[in-house]
Design a protein around this motif. Structure first.
Motif, PDB file in Angstrom:
ATOM      1  N   VAL A 322       1.132  -1.287   0.434  1.00  0.00           N
ATOM      2  CA  VAL A 322      -0.069  -0.291   0.022  1.00  0.00           C
ATOM      3  C   VAL A 322       0.786   0.867  -0.071  1.00  0.00           C
ATOM      4  O   VAL A 322       1.304   1.380   0.930  1.00  0.00           O
ATOM      5  CB  VAL A 322      -0.730   0.027   0.581  1.00  0.00           C
ATOM      6  CG1 VAL A 322       0.060   0.044   2.792  1.00  0.00           C
ATOM      7  CG2 VAL A 322      -1.874   1.337   1.581  1.00  0.00           C
ATOM      8  N   GLN A 324       2.099   5.455   0.122  1.00  0.00           N
ATOM      9  CA  GLN A 324       0.812   5.829   1.041  1.00  0.00           C
ATOM     10  C   GLN A 324       1.410   6.967   0.484  1.00  0.00           C
ATOM     11  O   GLN A 324       2.704   7.152   0.454  1.00  0.00           O
ATOM     12  CB  GLN A 324       2.207   6.307   2.857  1.00  0.00           C
ATOM     13  CG  GLN A 324       2.257   7.758   3.029  1.00  0.00           C
ATOM     14  CD  GLN A 324       1.230   8.365   3.941  1.00  0.00           C
ATOM     15  OE1 GLN A 324      -0.337   7.873   3.595  1.00  0.00           O
ATOM     16  NE2 GLN A 324       1.078   9.193   3.912  1.00  0.00           N
ATOM     17  N   LEU A 386      -4.406   3.003   6.506  1.00  0.00           N
ATOM     18  CA  LEU A 386      -3.096   1.882   5.804  1.00  0.00           C
ATOM     19  C   LEU A 386      -3.594   0.139   5.682  1.00  0.00           C
ATOM     20  O   LEU A 386      -3.364  -0.650   5.284  1.00  0.00           O
ATOM     21  CB  LEU A 386      -2.169   2.586   5.622  1.00  0.00           C
ATOM     22  CG  LEU A 386      -1.608   3.534   5.596  1.00  0.00           C
ATOM     23  CD1 LEU A 386      -0.308   4.596   6.030  1.00  0.00           C
ATOM     24  CD2 LEU A 386      -1.669   3.245   3.646  1.00  0.00           C
ATOM     25  N   ILE A 394       4.246  -1.304   3.678  1.00  0.00           N
ATOM     26  CA  ILE A 394       3.747   0.134   3.313  1.00  0.00           C
ATOM     27  C   ILE A 394       4.838   1.156   2.564  1.00  0.00           C
ATOM     28  O   ILE A 394       5.489   0.590   3.165  1.00  0.00           O
ATOM     29  CB  ILE A 394       2.972   1.040   4.523  1.00  0.00           C
ATOM     30  CG1 ILE A 394       2.404   0.355   5.320  1.00  0.00           C
ATOM     31  CG2 ILE A 394       2.891   2.002   4.561  1.00  0.00           C
ATOM     32  CD1 ILE A 394       1.504   0.697   7.168  1.00  0.00           C
ATOM     33  N   SER A 396       6.171   4.384   1.422  1.00  0.00           N
ATOM     34  CA  SER A 396       6.428   5.865   1.597  1.00  0.00           C
ATOM     35  C   SER A 396       7.841   6.424   1.204  1.00  0.00           C
ATOM     36  O   SER A 396       8.274   5.653   1.523  1.00  0.00           O
ATOM     37  CB  SER A 396       6.273   6.210   3.401  1.00  0.00           C
ATOM     38  OG  SER A 396       6.584   8.034   3.540  1.00  0.00           O
ATOM     39  N   ILE A 418       7.993  -0.331   6.727  1.00  0.00           N
ATOM     40  CA  ILE A 418       7.500   0.567   6.070  1.00  0.00           C
ATOM     41  C   ILE A 418       8.753   1.251   5.327  1.00  0.00           C
ATOM     42  O   ILE A 418      10.076   1.652   5.966  1.00  0.00           O
ATOM     43  CB  ILE A 418       7.562   1.834   6.815  1.00  0.00           C
ATOM     44  CG1 ILE A 418       6.024   2.446   7.385  1.00  0.00           C
ATOM     45  CG2 ILE A 418       7.029   2.874   5.581  1.00  0.00           C
ATOM     46  CD1 ILE A 418       5.599   3.327   8.061  1.00  0.00           C
TER      47      ILE A 418
END
Length: 436
Positions: A322, A324, A386, A394, A396, A418
């Protein structure tokens, strides 16, 4: 009008008049969503700017409503009238900084922030005792007891909680000045290492350099480079931001690079604004415009140039990511597709989209230090959205977002890691799997 008048060099009345007060901005404004007050929305702040210009309101009486703004620029994207709120809030924050006398505690906190965070060597010196504190296990003990959170003022406690695990690489700054291209050279690029990122997330810079080199680009890393000026610029510290911008331009002047690349969205937005920041500077105005022409987000650059090295799966099974969207990427630089295009080139990767993808995570430079309560609520909302996509990872592309999200992932006891897109690409190029 005197030089000390709060309306000297005010926000442009023509920009203020463009707002028709329709209220479309309310639903996308993170501070309004948390606080629920009209004056803490873009529309309400524009009312206040106009009232200050007309002498109906004193700046000192309404500063808190400008301070509550994250500067995320979601309202700029949403506004059907094309109101340039980004220019309005930037001009207002300069006025606040020049003409409002903050309480002594606030002044000391801001002085500490802007005299340490933008200067890697100063920050590195301060991190030594904190690294030792972590190595001795005292940080883990404190986390269980929560004493500092109860004893420290909110802003200092927030600053402490944002501190990531420090590694030995934090205290080594030995990047070569030039990293050669692998295979046939396709170009020569400069990379901006940042200030906070080079200490808190040095692995992101290392991965960025590795990916560029593997794809045929010689990478130049001027050793004298420092902060781009984003942190002070976003808080109205105009003089400091201009000094840092001049230094950044100077350090890349003789590099003869085809592009100056950045891997942090907040920095990228400010770097692309240098021609506005230095517009009145007779010595740097033209140089800033030339510099801006070369600045590009590394993800956009790689999509344009194309990857020439094979990418391997990051796991033995399909991997759910996913992404961000950092505010200064999606709203400031209008970059949304390219990061996703790069990630989809990694085999066996599936991308999912979270609810409220364009809503700020609460980091916003140093907002999560200066306004910790609002930032905490936004951080928790973002992490919930999220995690609701059930991701394995995740992704970013901004250091501030990463640090903010890690804090609230930890608060929710989530093991989901992340990564920056460049880290995933680097692993995929090397044929290495993600840690379980």
């Amino acid at each position: 009008m005197t030089a000390t008048d709060p309306v000297a060099r005010p926000p442009d009345p023509h920009l203020i008049d463009a707002c028709v007060h329709c209220g479309f901005c309310l639903s996308t404004c993170p501070s309004y969503r948390v606080l629920g007050t009209e004056m803490d929305s873009p529309r309400g702040r524009i009312y206040l700017m106009d009232a200050i210009n007309e002498g109906q309101v004193q700046l000192a009486d309404v500063v808190q409503h400008f301070d509550s703004c994250l500067g995320c620029l979601a309202c700029v994207t949403t506004c059907p009238s094309g109101v340039e709120y980004d220019k309005l809030i930037a001009a207002t924050r300069v006025q606040v900084q020049r003409h409002y006398h903050r309480p002594v505690g606030d002044r000391l906190l801001r002085w500490f922030i802007f005299q340490t965070l933008p200067y890697p060597q100063r920050l590195r010196a301060l991190l030594w005792p904190l690294w030792l504190y972590q190595k001795l296990g005292l940080a883990n003990l404190e986390q269980r007891l929560g004493l500092l959170k109860r004893l420290l003022p909110k802003s200092l406690a927030a600053m402490y909680q944002l501190l990531p695990p420090l590694a030995a690489t934090t205290f080594r700054d030995r990047s070569p000045e030039v990293v050669p291209a692998q295979g046939k050279q396709r170009g020569r690029v400069g990379v901006i290492l940042g200030c906070v990122q080079r200490l808190f997330l040095p692995e992101v810079n290392a991965a960025t350099i590795s990916v560029l080199s593997a794809n045929g680009f010689e990478v130049v890393l001027p050793p004298q480079q420092g902060c781009c000026g984003a942190l002070p610029h976003h808080q109205g510290e105009e003089d400091q931001a201009q000094r840092l911008a001049r230094q950044m331009i100077d350090c890349f002047t003789a590099t003869h690079v085809d592009a100056v690349l950045i891997n942090a969205s907040g920095c990228g937005h400010t770097l692309k604004e240098y021609h506005h920041l230095l517009a009145a500077d007779p010595d740097y105005g033209d140089r800033a415009r030339d510099f801006v022409q070369k600045v590009e987000d590394v993800q956009v650059f790689l999509v344009k140039q194309g990857l020439v090295t094979p990418l391997h799966p990051l796991s033995d099974r399909p991997l759910t990511l996913v992404y961000q969207d950092a505010c200064h990427m999606i709203h400031g630089q209008k970059i949304r597709l390219q990061p996703r295009q790069l990630l989809r080139q990694i085999p066996q990767v599936q991308l999912r989209e979270p609810l409220d993808a364009a809503l700020c995570c609460g980091s916003a430079g140093v907002y999560n230090i200066l306004q910790p309560d609002v930032a905490a609520e936004l951080g928790r909302q973002k992490v919930r959205n999220l995690l609701n996509t059930r991701p394995d990872v995740i992704v970013s592309a901004n250091v501030g977002c990463t640090v903010q999200l890690r804090q609230y992932l930890q608060e929710q006891s989530s093991p989901v890691p992340i990564y920056h897109p460049m880290q995933l690409l680097d692993l995929a190029i090397r044929g290495e799997k993600l840690p379980s």
